[in-house]
Design a protein around this motif. Structure first.
Motif, PDB file in Angstrom:
ATOM      1  N   GLY A 319       0.859  -1.115  -0.252  1.00 24.77           N
ATOM      2  CA  GLY A 319      -0.028  -0.055   0.002  1.00 24.77           C
ATOM      3  C   GLY A 319       1.031   1.336   0.095  1.00 24.77           C
ATOM      4  N   ALA A 320       0.290   2.349   0.231  1.00 27.59           N
ATOM      5  CA  ALA A 320       1.196   3.714   0.122  1.00 27.59           C
ATOM      6  C   ALA A 320       0.224   4.753   1.041  1.00 27.59           C
ATOM      7  CB  ALA A 320       1.414   4.360  -1.222  1.00 27.59           C
ATOM      8  N   MET A 321       0.903   5.489   1.462  1.00 27.50           N
ATOM      9  CA  MET A 321       0.489   6.885   2.244  1.00 27.50           C
ATOM     10  C   MET A 321       1.287   7.871   1.176  1.00 27.50           C
ATOM     11  SD  MET A 321       0.103   6.306   6.073  1.00 27.50           S
ATOM     12  CE  MET A 321      -0.583   4.956   6.891  1.00 27.50           C
ATOM     13  N   GLY A 398      -6.241   3.442   7.087  1.00 19.53           N
ATOM     14  CA  GLY A 398      -7.026   4.583   7.067  1.00 19.53           C
ATOM     15  C   GLY A 398      -7.069   5.508   5.543  1.00 19.53           C
ATOM     16  N   GLY A 399      -7.603   6.624   5.434  1.00 20.40           N
ATOM     17  CA  GLY A 399      -7.586   7.405   4.418  1.00 20.40           C
ATOM     18  C   GLY A 399      -6.792   8.839   4.698  1.00 20.40           C
ATOM     19  N   GLY A 400      -6.758   9.647   3.774  1.00 23.35           N
ATOM     20  CA  GLY A 400      -5.975  10.801   4.047  1.00 23.35           C
ATOM     21  C   GLY A 400      -7.167  12.111   3.888  1.00 23.35           C
ATOM     22  N   GLY A 401      -6.555  13.160   4.055  1.00 23.16           N
ATOM     23  CA  GLY A 401      -7.153  14.472   3.758  1.00 23.16           C
ATOM     24  C   GLY A 401      -6.608  15.700   3.593  1.00 23.16           C
ATOM     25  N   GLY A 441      -4.392   7.676   1.815  1.00 20.90           N
ATOM     26  CA  GLY A 441      -4.150   6.414   2.572  1.00 20.90           C
ATOM     27  C   GLY A 441      -4.469   5.146   1.766  1.00 20.90           C
ATOM     28  N   PRO A 442      -4.363   3.800   2.082  1.00 21.33           N
ATOM     29  CA  PRO A 442      -4.738   2.659   1.530  1.00 21.33           C
ATOM     30  C   PRO A 442      -6.308   2.729   1.527  1.00 21.33           C
ATOM     31  CG  PRO A 442      -2.952   2.196   3.032  1.00 21.33           C
ATOM     32  CD  PRO A 442      -3.507   3.691   3.403  1.00 21.33           C
ATOM     33  N   GLN A 453      -7.073  -5.057  -1.416  1.00 20.16           N
ATOM     34  CA  GLN A 453      -6.677  -4.791  -0.211  1.00 20.16           C
ATOM     35  C   GLN A 453      -6.003  -3.298  -0.003  1.00 20.16           C
ATOM     36  OE1 GLN A 453      -3.750  -7.646   1.546  1.00 20.16           O
ATOM     37  NE2 GLN A 453      -5.165  -9.517   0.841  1.00 20.16           N
ATOM     38  N   GLY A 454      -6.388  -2.510  -1.006  1.00 21.64           N
ATOM     39  CA  GLY A 454      -6.114  -1.107  -0.997  1.00 21.64           C
ATOM     40  C   GLY A 454      -4.530  -0.752  -1.413  1.00 21.64           C
TER      41      GLY A 454
END
Length: 530
Positions: A319-321, A398-401, A441-442, A453-454
């Motif tokens: 995955g990656a951030m 989680g996800g970003g913003g 985020g993933p 799997q994100g």
């Protein structure tokens, strides 16, 4: 299926657009359905306060693949306004010491290796000779084939090289690199291309040492205006050939019917942005969406060639951030491309691919500073940074913003990585100079791209997930259903997605050849019909 038939393409990323363009050139009536409001998929764009960020791919490698694709369609990649990067990239190492620059000229890279380990310059030369030979063999026999038949591979050249090929498949990239250099920094430089393949140096077959030919011999390029320029050019080519593109169209099913003892695809169902349901009839369907999503979400269980149990035995890529940062003032400490490698390389990859997984701390990160080359991506006197942190493929991270508004875990990692870049590159006031900040985020990749799997790339390039062992580009259970993109053959990356589109065209034609198609493709009299 005869030219003139209707083909529905699911997904408007680079693989979907390229597939549509080639099929339309061949005379098919093609419609692309894209879930998002714009095309590009992972190769997207985001703008704020005068900063424009590529949100995905940022390395332009394998230029001959791009050149070939554009020439197939009767044009040239010169329209991309490419700049040569020198240095191609800069590497920072944990624990201090000077950063090193990998240059455009092979001789300079050999001198760099020699300065870090006596004798390594000559051994790098041998390594790159092997990489070039392997790349040439791959292009001729393995990259452009659908593996629908193995007979075209039974040539004297392939059979003569079989012992070396077998060794390159069974031995890891890390082990192979260790045969040529011992200095940990040099092994990292030769091993890091595994990350481009969604893998790790100890998981990727050493066949992929061919990647070092691409950056240390061929060099690294950049399209002025960013990677959305590539997407725009391919979209324009597709539309010029009559492709119809529908955005805000989320496909929720591949329609099938029985045709004797077989099933056949006859269209797709999709929802528009307002929630309305539609059916688009077709003679064939091409899914350039994530293969896991296509198989497990768009087909009934009995028609899945790759059901959930298949994926339980597969290794996802990382995955990656992502961090997109608009920064006041200049950042000469960073090159256009900068890599930051942790000292405990094995622990870093074990955190991502092992069990249990965790976010590495510190992390090996990638930093892109396109404003070093392209004045259009940031206001004058300011910098554009794109940061990729490889993490486990896990949407639960989680996800970003925007402006710190993402999930706490993602924002915590972002803060930590910004501090790491500041320390390693010697920019102590970096955090205070950030004016624009967005994280991804993933969970965002799972939501926006239906990624398995994100993950950020697709299935990792391990031995069991490379070449003919990777997902096929044709359904075994549904006639008229084909696949393209990074989760099928030949694999991950923008050049591979362009090749994937060409292999798709071969599969539709029943073409079993292994080499790239002759240029240009003849323009069918049916091309441009809708």
């Amino acid at each position: 299926m005869e030219p003139g038939g209707r083909i529905s393409v699911i997904g408007g990323g680079i693989a979907g657009l390229a597939s549509a363009a080639l099929l339309a050139r061949d005379g098919y009536r093609v419609t692309v359905l894209e879930k998002q409001a714009d095309v590009g998929g992972r190769a997207g764009s985001w703008e704020r306060d005068g900063f424009r960020f590529d949100t995905g791919p940022s390395w332009y490698l394998m230029p001959e693949v791009f050149d070939h694709f554009f020439r197939l369609l009767g044009t040239s990649a010169e329209q991309l306004d490419l700049s040569v990067l020198d240095p191609g990239y800069r590497v920072f190492f944990e624990g201090g010491g000077p950063a090193v620059d990998l240059r455009r000229e092979r001789r300079l890279n050999e001198e760099l290796f020699e300065s870090l380990e006596p004798g390594a310059g000559a051994r790098l030369s041998a390594y790159l000779d092997s990489a070039e030979e392997t790349y040439g063999l791959a292009k001729k026999y393995f990259l452009y084939t659908s593996f629908a038949s193995f007979r075209p591979l039974l040539t004297r050249e392939v059979l003569r090289g079989a012992p070396k090929l077998g060794r390159l498949l069974l031995e890891s990239l890390d082990t192979w690199a260790g045969r040529f250099v011992t200095d940990p920094r040099l092994r990292q430089i030769l091993g890091y291309p595994a990350v481009f393949l969604g893998s790790a140096p100890k998981l990727a077959p050493s066949m992929y040492h061919l990647m070092s030919h691409l950056d240390l011999d061929d060099g690294v390029l950049y399209p002025q205006g960013g990677f959305t320029r590539i997407i725009g050019a391919i979209r324009a080519l597709a539309e010029d050939h009559g492709v119809r593109i529908v955005t805000g169209a989320e496909v929720d099913g591949i329609l099938t019917e029985r045709a004797g003892t077989r099933a056949r695809a006859f269209g797709v169902s999709y929802r528009d942005g307002g929630g309305g349901s539609h059916v688009l009839a077709a003679d064939a369907v091409v899914s350039a969406a994530d293969l896991h999503h296509t198989e497990t979400a768009l087909l009934p269980r009995e028609l899945q060639s790759y059901p959930e149990r298949y994926w339980r035995r597969r290794v996802p890529g990382p995955g990656a951030m992502l961090l997109m940062l608009g920064v006041d003032g200049r950042l000469p400490e960073l090159a256009h491309h900068s890599l930051m490698f942790t000292a405990d390389w094995d622990a870093n990859f074990a955190a991502i691919f092992g069990q249990p997984t965790r976010v590495p701390d510190p992390a090996s990160v990638y930093v892109c500073r396109p404003s070093a080359t392209d004045p259009s991506v940031a206001p004058a006197g300011q910098e554009n940074l794109f940061v990729l942190v490889p993490v486990p493929a896990d949407p639960a991270l989680g996800g970003g913003g925007i402006d710190g508004g993402g999930d706490p875990r993602v924002e915590e990692v972002a803060d930590r990585v910004i501090a790491q870049i500041a320390r390693w590159a010697g920019i102590p006031d970096l955090a205070n100079r950030i004016r624009v900040r967005r994280t991804v985020g993933p969970a965002d990749f799972a939501r926006d791209f239906n990624s398995w799997q994100g993950g950020v790339l697709g299935p990792a390039h391990t031995l069991r997930q490379s070449a003919f062992l990777r997902g096929s580009n044709k359904s075994r259970k549904v006639d008229g259903l084909f696949y393209a993109g990074g989760s099928t053959i030949p694999g991950i990356g923008l050049p591979m997605c362009l090749i994937s589109a060409e292999i798709l065209l071969k599969r539709v034609r029943g073409d079993l050849t292994t080499a790239a198609l002759p240029e240009p493709l003849p323009a069918s009299s049916g091309a441009g019909l809708r």
